[in-house]
Design a protein around this motif. Structure first.
Motif, PDB file in Angstrom:
ATOM      1  N   MET A 120       0.180   2.858  -4.343  1.00  0.00           N
ATOM      2  CA  MET A 120       0.619   1.611  -3.725  1.00  0.00           C
ATOM      3  C   MET A 120       0.184   1.492  -2.273  1.00  0.00           C
ATOM      4  O   MET A 120      -0.154   0.414  -1.816  1.00  0.00           O
ATOM      5  CB  MET A 120       2.157   1.505  -3.787  1.00  0.00           C
ATOM      6  N   ALA A 121       0.249   2.600  -1.541  1.00  0.00           N
ATOM      7  CA  ALA A 121       0.070   2.518  -0.081  1.00  0.00           C
ATOM      8  C   ALA A 121      -0.826   3.640   0.443  1.00  0.00           C
ATOM      9  O   ALA A 121      -0.557   4.224   1.479  1.00  0.00           O
ATOM     10  CB  ALA A 121       1.442   2.567   0.595  1.00  0.00           C
ATOM     11  N   THR A 310      -3.269  -5.505  -2.366  1.00  0.00           N
ATOM     12  CA  THR A 310      -1.967  -5.295  -3.013  1.00  0.00           C
ATOM     13  C   THR A 310      -2.095  -5.176  -4.536  1.00  0.00           C
ATOM     14  O   THR A 310      -1.086  -5.070  -5.228  1.00  0.00           O
ATOM     15  CB  THR A 310      -0.988  -6.436  -2.652  1.00  0.00           C
ATOM     16  N   ALA A 313      -0.382  -2.021  -6.062  1.00  0.00           N
ATOM     17  CA  ALA A 313       1.085  -2.118  -6.069  1.00  0.00           C
ATOM     18  C   ALA A 313       1.545  -2.981  -7.243  1.00  0.00           C
ATOM     19  O   ALA A 313       2.533  -2.669  -7.925  1.00  0.00           O
ATOM     20  CB  ALA A 313       1.585  -2.700  -4.752  1.00  0.00           C
ATOM     21  N   HIS A 347      -2.033 -12.602  -9.575  1.00  0.00           N
ATOM     22  CA  HIS A 347      -1.668 -12.131  -8.234  1.00  0.00           C
ATOM     23  C   HIS A 347      -2.664 -12.588  -7.169  1.00  0.00           C
ATOM     24  O   HIS A 347      -3.863 -12.560  -7.367  1.00  0.00           O
ATOM     25  CB  HIS A 347      -1.574 -10.606  -8.242  1.00  0.00           C
ATOM     26  N   SER A 349      -3.913 -11.282  -3.953  1.00  0.00           N
ATOM     27  CA  SER A 349      -3.879 -10.015  -3.216  1.00  0.00           C
ATOM     28  C   SER A 349      -3.996 -10.234  -1.713  1.00  0.00           C
ATOM     29  O   SER A 349      -4.627 -11.175  -1.253  1.00  0.00           O
ATOM     30  CB  SER A 349      -5.020  -9.111  -3.691  1.00  0.00           C
ATOM     31  N   PRO A 353      -2.915  -4.512   3.451  1.00  0.00           N
ATOM     32  CA  PRO A 353      -1.509  -4.931   3.518  1.00  0.00           C
ATOM     33  C   PRO A 353      -0.644  -3.994   4.351  1.00  0.00           C
ATOM     34  O   PRO A 353      -0.909  -2.793   4.433  1.00  0.00           O
ATOM     35  CB  PRO A 353      -1.066  -4.888   2.054  1.00  0.00           C
ATOM     36  N   GLU A 357       4.232  -6.142   3.092  1.00  0.00           N
ATOM     37  CA  GLU A 357       3.430  -6.929   2.145  1.00  0.00           C
ATOM     38  C   GLU A 357       3.276  -6.207   0.804  1.00  0.00           C
ATOM     39  O   GLU A 357       3.249  -6.831  -0.256  1.00  0.00           O
ATOM     40  CB  GLU A 357       2.057  -7.248   2.761  1.00  0.00           C
ATOM     41  N   ILE A 358       3.198  -4.882   0.868  1.00  0.00           N
ATOM     42  CA  ILE A 358       3.111  -4.094  -0.374  1.00  0.00           C
ATOM     43  C   ILE A 358       4.414  -4.235  -1.165  1.00  0.00           C
ATOM     44  O   ILE A 358       4.403  -4.462  -2.376  1.00  0.00           O
ATOM     45  CB  ILE A 358       2.815  -2.610  -0.049  1.00  0.00           C
ATOM     46  N   ALA A 361       4.642  -7.653  -2.710  1.00  0.00           N
ATOM     47  CA  ALA A 361       3.790  -7.747  -3.908  1.00  0.00           C
ATOM     48  C   ALA A 361       4.471  -7.064  -5.094  1.00  0.00           C
ATOM     49  O   ALA A 361       4.446  -7.560  -6.222  1.00  0.00           O
ATOM     50  CB  ALA A 361       2.431  -7.109  -3.636  1.00  0.00           C
ATOM     51  N   ASP A 362       5.101  -5.932  -4.810  1.00  0.00           N
ATOM     52  CA  ASP A 362       5.834  -5.203  -5.852  1.00  0.00           C
ATOM     53  C   ASP A 362       6.953  -6.083  -6.432  1.00  0.00           C
ATOM     54  O   ASP A 362       7.095  -6.203  -7.648  1.00  0.00           O
ATOM     55  CB  ASP A 362       6.402  -3.916  -5.243  1.00  0.00           C
TER      56      ASP A 362
END
Ligand code: MG
Length: 381
Positions: A120-121, A310, A313, A347, A349, A353, A357-358, A361-362
């Protein structure tokens, strides 16, 4: 660490990895002290773990229904607790994200078992680790294998070959795949894992997430990471160097091995509880290139990883919802990929991010996927 005892916090101590980590810690009692435990909802097991280990600090997402004198802290506070040296992140889903950041920012060693954190990150996590000179040690067997192969090597590897058992359905036809039951999917041929990871292994989503994870952990471009089907799960991954030479790491398919390596690093310690390979019982080791077209979840994961932003995520969130629905018998096995794909397609994106923002999006992806699954269960497609 002056007394040679590593002080440990385990986030997700009642999950499959958490319990196996405690098994390693029990086997090497002079090496570790458990300072903190954090769990989701499994109160009963938490209470047992607490009464045995007497951690200073603990956390549970549900209000504890037992009395204990230890301090109740958030997962971020436990991960950054001044007495903790090493934090095992074995939470599920996105829960590990902000505790991992808290640990890295306070210079802890992070033993990372939760794939979602880097998927995710990845950019944020690796940047923070570099900034604070904190170490991220992989716990996943494939990444541990690569890490072990890289010991003593100066330069960067040229290519990585992640091995995959292929899960229980690798030889299935398309029509066989659509009829797969929950019970069949939960029966992994080589590894004993939690339910979510077991389903992800059957769809090969897990391997896709691992490619993204490897990309961030070892700073290797996606085009230099390949997947090899290796049904025996003995070779845990392979590294190719500039001169064409390759190194592989082998061992029994038992998660306690990579867990112990991360916990004891840089030492290797004898643990009689760990299984040993018996060459008289291994007839052959087979490898074949993966069929990227047969398992759409794998393709979706690799695409999301390459696109970045994103998308990864959203991939994780939609997959979590879809797997939950499959486990509840409300969608079919092949619907998992369909739900993930539809969510990714809708999505918008965000490039580069922020954490917020992540997480946004999740949240969006969960809501979208939940609605999708509801439509499907009521028969409207
Ligand atoms: Mg793995």
């Amino acid at each position: 660490m002056g007394d040679g005892i590593k002080k440990i916090a385990i986030l997700g101590s009642t999950g499959s990895i958490g319990q196996q980590a405690l098994d390693v810690i029990h086997a090497l009692p002079d090496r570790f002290q458990v300072i903190g435990l954090a769990v989701g909802k499994n109160q009963e097991l938490l209470e047992r773990q607490i009464s045995e280990l007497q951690p200073k600090v603990f956390y549970s997402s549900a209000e504890p229904d037992f009395a204990y004198g230890g301090e109740f802290l958030s997962m971020e506070e436990i991960a950054s607790h001044p007495e903790v040296d090493l934090v095992i992140i074995a939470t599920s889903g996105k829960a590990g994200l902000s505790p991992t950041l808290a640990a890295l920012r306070t210079g802890k060693v992070v033993a990372l078992a939760s794939k979602e954190v880097l998927v995710m990150a990845g950019e944020i996590i690796t940047t923070e680790a570099t900034l604070h000179q904190s170490q991220i040690l992989p716990v996943d067997s494939e990444h541990s294998a690569i890490w072990q192969c890289l010991q003593g090597e100066g330069g960067k590897p040229q290519r990585l070959f992640l091995t995959a058992s292929g899960g229980p359905f690798y030889r299935y036809s398309q029509s066989q795949l659509s009829g797969v039951t929950v019970e069949q999917a939960l029966h992994h041929p080589t590894w004993k894992m939690g339910r979510k990871v077991t389903i992800d292994s059957a769809t090969l989503m897990n391997k896709g997430l691992e490619v993204i994870e490897a990309h961030w952990l070892f700073d290797i471009p996606f085009e230099n990471i390949e997947i090899l089907i290796h049904p025996q799960s003995i070779v845990h991954s392979i590294v190719e160097f500039a001169d064409g030479s390759m190194k592989a790491q082998l061992g029994s398919p038992d998660m306690r091995l990579p867990i112990q390596y991360a916990l004891c690093y840089p030492e290797r310690l004898s643990n009689p509880g760990l299984p040993r390979l018996d060459w008289s019982k291994i007839q052959s080791l087979n490898f074949e290139p993966v069929d990227y077209n047969k398992f759409p979840c794998l393709k979706l994961a690799l695409e999301a990883g390459r696109l970045g932003g994103t998308y990864p995520a959203v991939l994780c969130a939609a997959d979590e919802v879809a797997v939950e629905r499959f486990l509840n018998h409300s969608i079919s096995f092949t619907d998992i990929a369909r739900m993930v794909q539809k969510t990714l397609e809708q999505h918008q994106s965000v490039a580069q991010p922020s954490l917020e923002e992540i997480l946004a999006a999740d949240a969006w992806a969960r809501e979208y996927a939940e609605r999708l699954s509801l439509c499907q269960t009521s028969g409207i497609r």
